[in-house]
Design an enzyme around this catalytic site. Sequence first.
Site, PDB file in Angstrom:
ATOM      1  CD  GLU A 184     -28.926 -38.899   6.065  1.00  0.00           C
ATOM      2  OE1 GLU A 184     -28.471 -38.093   7.112  1.00  0.00           O
ATOM      3  OE2 GLU A 184     -30.013 -38.937   5.492  1.00  0.00           O
ATOM      4  CD  GLU A 198     -31.299 -42.310  10.380  1.00  0.00           C
ATOM      5  OE1 GLU A 198     -31.058 -43.437  10.335  1.00  0.00           O
ATOM      6  OE2 GLU A 198     -30.550 -41.585   9.861  1.00  0.00           O
TER       7      GLU A 198
HETATM    8  C1  1HE Z   1     -22.644 -39.182  20.640  1.00  0.00           C
HETATM    9  C2  1HE Z   1     -23.424 -39.989  19.491  1.00  0.00           C
HETATM   10  C3  1HE Z   1     -24.385 -39.246  18.723  1.00  0.00           C
HETATM   11  C4  1HE Z   1     -21.822 -41.429  20.151  1.00  0.00           C
HETATM   12  N1  1HE Z   1     -24.704 -38.070  19.137  1.00  0.00           N
HETATM   13  N2  1HE Z   1     -23.176 -38.267  20.944  1.00  0.00           N
HETATM   14  N3  1HE Z   1     -26.945 -42.214  15.500  1.00  0.00           N
HETATM   15  C5  1HE Z   1     -27.049 -43.093  16.182  1.00  0.00           C
HETATM   16  O1  1HE Z   1     -28.320 -43.231  16.531  1.00  0.00           O
HETATM   17  C6  1HE Z   1     -25.806 -43.703  16.703  1.00  0.00           C
HETATM   18  C7  1HE Z   1     -25.346 -43.408  18.034  1.00  0.00           C
HETATM   19  N4  1HE Z   1     -24.124 -43.959  18.766  1.00  0.00           N
HETATM   20  C8  1HE Z   1     -24.039 -45.132  18.963  1.00  0.00           C
HETATM   21  O2  1HE Z   1     -24.799 -46.110  18.785  1.00  0.00           O
HETATM   22  C9  1HE Z   1     -22.632 -45.434  19.662  1.00  0.00           C
HETATM   23  O3  1HE Z   1     -22.174 -44.503  20.220  1.00  0.00           O
HETATM   24  C10 1HE Z   1     -21.574 -46.081  18.469  1.00  0.00           C
HETATM   25  C11 1HE Z   1     -21.994 -47.332  18.001  1.00  0.00           C
HETATM   26  C12 1HE Z   1     -21.371 -45.215  17.445  1.00  0.00           C
HETATM   27  C13 1HE Z   1     -20.150 -46.164  19.373  1.00  0.00           C
HETATM   28  O4  1HE Z   1     -20.491 -46.806  20.471  1.00  0.00           O
HETATM   29  P1  1HE Z   1     -19.390 -46.704  21.734  1.00  0.00           P
HETATM   30  O5  1HE Z   1     -19.571 -47.747  22.672  1.00  0.00           O
HETATM   31  O6  1HE Z   1     -17.859 -46.893  21.130  1.00  0.00           O
HETATM   32  O7  1HE Z   1     -19.408 -45.413  22.092  1.00  0.00           O
HETATM   33  P2  1HE Z   1     -20.503 -44.658  23.248  1.00  0.00           P
HETATM   34  O8  1HE Z   1     -20.287 -45.302  24.670  1.00  0.00           O
HETATM   35  O9  1HE Z   1     -21.987 -44.819  22.778  1.00  0.00           O
HETATM   36  O10 1HE Z   1     -20.633 -43.139  22.944  1.00  0.00           O
HETATM   37  C14 1HE Z   1     -19.243 -42.458  23.406  1.00  0.00           C
HETATM   38  C15 1HE Z   1     -19.569 -40.876  23.486  1.00  0.00           C
HETATM   39  O11 1HE Z   1     -19.921 -40.595  22.113  1.00  0.00           O
HETATM   40  C16 1HE Z   1     -20.880 -40.710  24.357  1.00  0.00           C
HETATM   41  O12 1HE Z   1     -20.462 -39.294  24.937  1.00  0.00           O
HETATM   42  P3  1HE Z   1     -19.995 -39.090  26.406  1.00  0.00           P
HETATM   43  O13 1HE Z   1     -20.067 -37.902  26.643  1.00  0.00           O
HETATM   44  O14 1HE Z   1     -21.019 -39.986  27.294  1.00  0.00           O
HETATM   45  O15 1HE Z   1     -18.621 -39.968  26.946  1.00  0.00           O
HETATM   46  C17 1HE Z   1     -21.968 -40.662  23.381  1.00  0.00           C
HETATM   47  O16 1HE Z   1     -22.897 -39.792  23.795  1.00  0.00           O
HETATM   48  C18 1HE Z   1     -21.318 -39.961  22.409  1.00  0.00           C
HETATM   49  N5  1HE Z   1     -21.854 -40.233  20.914  1.00  0.00           N
HETATM   50  N6  1HE Z   1     -22.857 -41.186  19.294  1.00  0.00           N
HETATM   51  C19 1HE Z   1     -24.092 -37.522  20.357  1.00  0.00           C
HETATM   52  N7  1HE Z   1     -24.755 -39.767  17.633  1.00  0.00           N
HETATM   53  C20 1HE Z   1     -30.020 -35.250   9.549  1.00  0.00           C
HETATM   54  S1  1HE Z   1     -30.786 -36.357  10.277  1.00  0.00           S
HETATM   55  C21 1HE Z   1     -29.603 -37.634  10.549  1.00  0.00           C
HETATM   56  C22 1HE Z   1     -30.241 -38.488  11.677  1.00  0.00           C
HETATM   57  C23 1HE Z   1     -29.080 -39.778  12.238  1.00  0.00           C
HETATM   58  O17 1HE Z   1     -28.031 -39.284  11.992  1.00  0.00           O
HETATM   59  S2  1HE Z   1     -29.788 -40.609  13.411  1.00  0.00           S
HETATM   60  C24 1HE Z   1     -28.803 -41.460  13.750  1.00  0.00           C
HETATM   61  C25 1HE Z   1     -27.775 -41.300  15.124  1.00  0.00           C
END
Ligand code: 1HE
Length: 268
Positions: free
Chosen positions: A122, A142
């Site tokens: 977005e 989502e």
């Molecule tokens: C996060 C987020 C997040 C990572 N919010 N903390 N978005 C998603 O569903 C995507 C969610 N994220 C992922 O699928 C993966 O993190 C990635 C593919 C982006 C990257 O993977 P990777 O293996 O490099 O990293 P990771 O181990 O999953 O995450 C590393 C850290 O980033 C980890 O935190 P830590 O404190 O445990 O080290 C994760 O929690 C953090 N992290 N993504 C919070 N999204 C207005 S409505 C909009 C609606 C949406 O956007 S829905 C889509 C949400």
Amino acid sequence: MPQEASSHSYEKLALEQRDNGVCIVTLNRPSKRNALDAATIEELIRFFSGARGNGVKAVVLAGAGDHFCAGLDLVEHWKEDRSPDDFMHVCLRWHEAFNKMEYGGVPIIAALQGAVVGGGLELASAAHVRVMDQTTYFALPEGQRGIFTGGGATIRVSDMIGKYRMIDMILTGRVYQGQEAVDLGLAQYITEGSSFDKAVELADKVAQNLPLTNYAICSAISHLNNMSGMDAAYAEAVVAGVVNTQPAARERLEAFANKTAARVRPNS
Ligand code: 1HE
């Protein structure tokens, strides 16, 4: 750099204002994959509200680390246990930020790498030009997370790729990458090397256009697209009346008339 745009007052964004008017705006939470928390959205609003007034001629919007942006900060959202009213207002702040970007009149070139997902897509879709590289992938997770888009995907992503492809992405979690993503319209450029370098090259180029011309391109076109055909044609004429008679354009027109301006040639 004027006080308002001073990089010292930003914590979630890193700003680098260059001499040619290009500002590099980097989402700077790589440890959280640049997930969009409320504070980041507020900084985006602040930066893009002031960009034109602060003399920014073009923006490269980038993400630090291997991923452009992981979308909504799901952990913040979960911890805050928001009410419907709370989250509606979160979304309204996202719209404030992204509308400031799309309609603000300053060209924004997004440099995309790794994940451009959910709210990250977005955000990218509020830029005017998107450059991806071989690592970039797009998705709307989502559906799998039990939530819905709230940052304009139903408008801008639908606009880019069509309503039914957008529905498929959010329904099934389908991922697009590579040339297919460009062919669909998710990005206009794909690079073999760094998307950032290409985005800077494009920003350097567009920063040489007259600011009022860029304003029309990066504000009026979006507004005109929201109007009926008749009204859009009328408003386009008004905008062209202002832009095409600006004193600064006369020098460029004179150069064309005197045959000193570059001609438009096919790519070699
Ligand atoms: C996060 C987020 C997040 C990572 N919010 N903390 N978005 C998603 O569903 C995507 C969610 N994220 C992922 O699928 C993966 O993190 C990635 C593919 C982006 C990257 O993977 P990777 O293996 O490099 O990293 P990771 O181990 O999953 O995450 C590393 C850290 O980033 C980890 O935190 P830590 O404190 O445990 O080290 C994760 O929690 C953090 N992290 N993504 C919070 N999204 C207005 S409505 C909009 C609606 C949406 O956007 S829905 C889509 C949400």
